[in-house]
Enzyme design. Sequence first.
Site, PDB file in Angstrom:
ATOM      1  N   HIS A  21      23.307  -9.373   7.786  1.00 21.42           N
ATOM      2  CA  HIS A  21      23.306 -10.967   7.975  1.00 21.42           C
ATOM      3  C   HIS A  21      24.325 -11.964   7.137  1.00 21.42           C
ATOM      4  CE1 HIS A  21      19.938 -13.548   9.322  1.00 21.42           C
ATOM      5  NE2 HIS A  21      20.710 -14.328   8.262  1.00 21.42           N
ATOM      6  N   GLU A  22      24.301 -11.532   5.853  1.00 21.93           N
ATOM      7  CA  GLU A  22      24.673 -12.239   5.130  1.00 21.93           C
ATOM      8  C   GLU A  22      25.509 -12.135   5.132  1.00 21.93           C
ATOM      9  OE1 GLU A  22      23.092 -14.582   3.726  1.00 21.93           O
ATOM     10  OE2 GLU A  22      20.844 -13.641   4.512  1.00 21.93           O
ATOM     11  N   ASN A  49      25.779 -18.260   0.237  1.00 20.41           N
ATOM     12  CA  ASN A  49      27.705 -18.517  -0.470  1.00 20.41           C
ATOM     13  C   ASN A  49      28.445 -18.142  -0.318  1.00 20.41           C
ATOM     14  OD1 ASN A  49      24.834 -20.863  -1.863  1.00 20.41           O
ATOM     15  ND2 ASN A  49      24.728 -18.624  -2.771  1.00 20.41           N
ATOM     16  N   ALA A  74      17.604 -14.361   1.213  1.00 18.73           N
ATOM     17  CA  ALA A  74      19.027 -14.212   0.327  1.00 18.73           C
ATOM     18  C   ALA A  74      19.901 -15.173   1.101  1.00 18.73           C
ATOM     19  CB  ALA A  74      19.333 -12.909   1.546  1.00 18.73           C
ATOM     20  N   MET A  75      20.837 -15.749   0.726  1.00 22.99           N
ATOM     21  CA  MET A  75      21.633 -16.935   0.836  1.00 22.99           C
ATOM     22  C   MET A  75      23.238 -16.780   1.132  1.00 22.99           C
ATOM     23  SD  MET A  75      22.319 -20.101   1.626  1.00 22.99           S
ATOM     24  CE  MET A  75      22.988 -20.924   1.938  1.00 22.99           C
ATOM     25  N   GLU A 125      20.908 -24.745   0.419  1.00 24.49           N
ATOM     26  CA  GLU A 125      20.634 -24.922   1.076  1.00 24.49           C
ATOM     27  C   GLU A 125      18.988 -25.241   1.318  1.00 24.49           C
ATOM     28  OE1 GLU A 125      21.584 -22.943   5.720  1.00 24.49           O
ATOM     29  OE2 GLU A 125      21.084 -21.651   4.062  1.00 24.49           O
ATOM     30  N   HIS A 180      27.781 -14.322   8.231  1.00 23.39           N
ATOM     31  CA  HIS A 180      27.193 -15.679   7.852  1.00 23.39           C
ATOM     32  C   HIS A 180      28.747 -16.589   7.689  1.00 23.39           C
ATOM     33  CE1 HIS A 180      23.675 -17.268   9.055  1.00 23.39           C
ATOM     34  NE2 HIS A 180      23.198 -16.967   8.241  1.00 23.39           N
TER      35      HIS A 180
END
Length: 827
Positions: free
Chosen positions: A289-290, A257, A254-255, A121, A293
């Site tokens: 949060h992640e 995926n 963080a991400m 991202e 998502h």
Amino acid sequence: MNPNPINYRLHLEPNLEDFTFYGNVEILLELPTPASTIRLNALELSIQDCSIQKDNTHLPCAFQVDGENEQLLILLPGEMTGTVKVNIGYTGQINDKMAGFYRSAYGPETNRKYIATTQFEERDARRAFPCLDHPRYKATFDVEIIIDEFLTAISNTPVKKVKPERSGKVRVCFQSSSKMSTYLVFFAVGDFKIQSSPLDSRVRIVTLPGREADTNYVLSFGSKALRFCEDYFDISYPLEKMDMIAIPDFAFGAMENWGAITFRENLLLYYPNITSKVGEERICEVIAHEIVHQWFGNLVTPLDWKYLWLNASFATFFGYGVVDHYNPQWNIWDQFISSMTEAALERDSLSETFSIEIPGDDHVVINAATAPIIYNKGANILRQLKEYIGEKRFRQGLQEYLKSYQYGCAASHHLWEAFQRVSDGPVSKMMKGWIEQPGFPVIDVHRHGDSISLAQRRLSYLPNDSTHTWLIPITIQTFDASLRPETTTILMENKMATIPIGEKTIAYKINYGQTGFYRTRYRDSSNLKALGSFVLQQRLPAINRWGIENDLFAFVKSGDIPMDQYLNFIAENFQQETAFLPISSIAGNLYSAYLVAEEGLRQRIATVGKSLLENVLDRIGYEPTSDEPHACSVLRDRIIWHALVYGTKPMEAFAQRQVNRLLKDQTIHPDIQKSIMQATALLAGERAYGWLKQRFQTSKSEHERLNLLLAMGCFKDKDLIESALMFALNEVPARNKFIPIVSATDNPHAISFLWEWYLSHLKELESFHPLLYERVLAAIIPVCALKAPDSAKAFFNDYIKTHHNLKDTIRMSLERLEINLRLKGSG
């Protein structure tokens, strides 16, 4: 028309010795109209060959690489339409940029080891494979990776099969993915250790060797957060696994995926006796949060980057909601106000701001200038909407939105239309104004006998000529002589409004509960005085005491009231205060003004701050206790540094005792460890410098390493500060080099020379990851450039011309510099 991707078959062969990789991608595409070319995204890849398959016929294709525009142009042998397969062979670098397909190091210098991982991202998938690198182009993915047999490969989906290859290699093939955007694709190779949750076998934690014991806490919380989301959104998590992966080198926090969430180690691994309550809270909030998502962003994806708020705002808002559900004793919504609301109001009070739905069709960059709008402000508008339509309708609207667009893409209007269908009020009209307009309103309130008049205008610290108006949900609490409260709610639809309050009303509080995203300016001084007495007597809840104080400081920054009026209000009405939210706000506001104020004003600020913080610490205690409220622990850690800078004698004595313990390697309570490390730098000088360096080089905890680096910016002596900053540039990993620098901008002993230091180390700083360099700019310009504001403005106005990607952050920071110039002498 652009081609539509249906499926990617991705083959990778990474080499962790020379950090190169070979790749081959086969893309199944639908050409909706006759086409003689196909344009894909590609960056820093060496294309070896290209062919196309149509109706079982394989034909080689010529191609052109456009590096400037990050594109690969495939020249078809003739016009084609319908379904085709493009096959591309290529090579690339496993880079050290923390973007695309990159390497991350761990272990001591004498035995350095590496993993290969990805961060795509917003548009870095093109660094790993040619693709249509935009969120609207969703497809399924089939990934296979050839690795050494003693390593582990991870991707979005579970392993389907492992096949032996040549020379001690294996081919790891993963199951087909759900339909998703390229920025959510993930793969990694390394000596990973995997543990599954006993509560939910889908939830796994992936760490490097030796970190396994630190995962029990988050395995439990991750499982609970996943269960909360499935229940609240009424849609089951659609994948077979949800990995949470600790990555040593990571630019972001963080991400998300899909099925393979990556984290900085300090935001995933819980270290007993080291992780503070602040750290524990942050770990839970980021995990939640992640996981949110996985629905907002992954299941339903923004149609364009300008709709990124549909991901970020919901993940931010529900990140706190999930934590509150499982830990209500933490009062996490106070933290939301302190970190999310305050930051959003502060950022959006600048003339140089954006709407939540950032205009234009180009990609939106998440940076220091845009994140507080997309994440923080967006989450606050959701909080305001939820209060306006009610919990039940809010949840119904979300479920309808997710079910309508799952596995697809959505725009802003799709969301508020879903809310409109379950609500009675003008939700679409209201949301359109809040999402598409920059800024937010301040409501000027005048009393006229038995009524009050409200007038809205856009608030900014510097003058503006905005004519924007908003539909504002307003809650008013009135009080008569017996202090009996009465609540009135309205939707302010026009620029002006008049509300009857009765002649017997002696005081009124606008935005009662502080769910509205606006500020209130009481033009009736007698009402502000009455509210002040309510604050002193604590007749108002803490969140309303916060609102009165925080609004008042905003009017100091806008030049509407002098600093001394604010200081007097604090001194007269908050001396008995101990609640986290108002004290945290006051401490932060006083300290930000202290750093920029001229000497006479600085001393007046310090006097008020010193008295306030001494009273607070006397009441809550200097040292944590096992049974104290969570918020008490968080507050103490926030204010110790400020108390030391102001010179409070009891705090100096306490801190010195703790510093002596720390330098003897004795245990310091986790909840004050950060502050005592800062105190060590401030009070112990050169001895502290040696200890901090040695501890940093041997610490096995990223949480502790971050505290040590923060302390590196807290010395009194200029030579020690400069030595610490050079240590950061030369010996600290790239992911964390910015921390001592940003910390030093919060140190009154460092501010005077940091502007010159920045200029003399510009080239080293420019080599930082763009997101981390922006943090340095946003910290240095507003405060450290006060010494030479004209030359700083001239420098950056010219700098923007050759560093266009930094313009948003620089313009934001220059405006803050202008505000601080006015604030420094605003007695």
